[in-house]
Write an enzyme that holds these catalytic residues in place. Structure first.
Site, PDB file in Angstrom:
ATOM      1  N   CYS A 124       0.860  -1.186   0.000  1.00  7.58           N
ATOM      2  CA  CYS A 124       0.000   0.000   0.000  1.00  7.58           C
ATOM      3  C   CYS A 124       0.891   1.229   0.000  1.00  7.58           C
ATOM      4  O   CYS A 124       1.689   1.415   0.930  1.00  7.58           O
ATOM      5  CB  CYS A 124      -0.897  -0.017   1.242  1.00  7.58           C
ATOM      6  N   CYS A 136      -1.013   3.688  -7.028  1.00 11.63           N
ATOM      7  CA  CYS A 136      -1.868   2.983  -6.070  1.00 11.63           C
ATOM      8  C   CYS A 136      -2.054   1.574  -6.595  1.00 11.63           C
ATOM      9  O   CYS A 136      -2.311   1.384  -7.808  1.00 11.63           O
ATOM     10  CB  CYS A 136      -3.221   3.693  -5.932  1.00 11.63           C
TER      11      CYS A 136
END
Length: 305
Positions: A78, A201
């Site tokens: 992440c 992302c």
């Protein structure tokens, strides 16, 4: 029988299903390894929360994966959690091999021919001090067009709730991609055009089809999955924790355990859609602030049977 250090699993976590793109790359690079993946969907989206909140969840999940699953290494799949907390995790867990993510703008600089590079990501990632330092170190080498994509990761998360994409959810992903790509300028290979797009992302890999339709076939898409997988291999080799390549490759659900702090069915659908894993490989857990006190609800596996 107690597993050896080499046989223990690698922990991987993200705010939701986006990190499955990294897990897929890890699986391909490290076929003899076992993995425990945690999607913190019950506390998502990270990208639109503050650093303190994201850091607290990162610490809790790290403690949980160590205490309950005995992980030998951790991949923070992440970008937002890496930016907010990885420096603290390194300090608190100095003996835990740790791999984080950052938008792949260094590889993008090497690939770009026009010197104009687009970067899309969550607002949490793209406004972080860590990203500012990374971007500043490369400003003299290229021009960067940075675009926060509020809501896109969450829309992608919802779009994977069904093995066959829901039309309305897919439409939302397309509309958000269209809005943010249009705001960045012209894509292409001509002088002054953006010829390389960095997916900052992990969720955005699952919108590759929509993005490709908008930017055209000649623009390069750069994500972090394969570089992270190669770095994980190097780190395991350096610490003597790499699984024995002579060992038999474990069966699917022995090799890949997927856990969510949110609803089970979306993770099962995403696992089937993106990793071709049966739903029984997925379960739920509660990961409280102290991390180690989590309870895994194995009974949820029965839903797949």
């Amino acid at each position: 029988m107690t597993p050896t250090s080499q046989q223990r699993p690698i922990g991987v976590f993200d705010s939701g299903i986006g990190g499955l793109s990294v897990l897929r790359a890890l699986q391909a690079e490290l076929p003899h390894e076992r993995f425990v993946y945690l999607a913190d969907s019950g506390h998502a989206p990270y990208g639109e929360r503050g650093d303190a909140y994201v850091a607290a969840r990162t610490h809790a999940i790290t403690r949980y994966l160590q205490a309950v699953h005995g992980i030998k290494a951790l991949v923070v799949a992440c970008n937002t959690a890496t930016a907010a907390a990885i420096h603290e995790v390194r300090t608190q867990c100095p003996d835990l091999p740790l791999v984080g993510l950052e938008p792949a703008i260094k590889p993008a600089v090497a690939l770009s021919q026009t010197g104009r590079i687009g970067v899309i990501g969550t607002r949490g990632t793209l406004t972080s001090g860590k990203f500012a330092l990374l971007l500043g170190s490369l400003q003299s080498q290229a021009e960067f067009v940075v675009q926060p994509c509020d809501g896109l990761a969450y829309a992608i998360e919802r779009s994977t709730e069904h093995a066959v994409p829901d039309a309305a959810e897919s439409s939302e992903v397309r509309e958000l991609c269209t809005r943010y790509i249009a705001a960045m300028g012209t894509f292409g290979t001509a002088a002054g055009h953006i010829d390389t797009l960095v997916l900052g992302c992990t969720h955005y890999v699952f919108a590759e089809e929509e993005l490709r339709a908008l930017i055209g076939p000649a623009v390069r898409l750069v994500d972090t999955g394969e570089p992270v997988a190669r770095q994980t291999r190097r780190l395991l080799q350096a610490t003597g924790l790499l699984a024995d390549p002579g060992d038999e490759i474990p069966a699917a659900c022995d090799r890949m355990q997927l856990i969510t702090t949110g609803s089970l069915l979306p993770l099962q659908a995403a696992a089937q859609r993106w990793l071709q894993l049966p739903a029984r490989c997925c379960s739920t857990a509660t990961v409280p602030a102290d991390g180690a006190g989590a309870m895994v609800h194995e009974a949820n596996r029965a839903l797949a049977q």
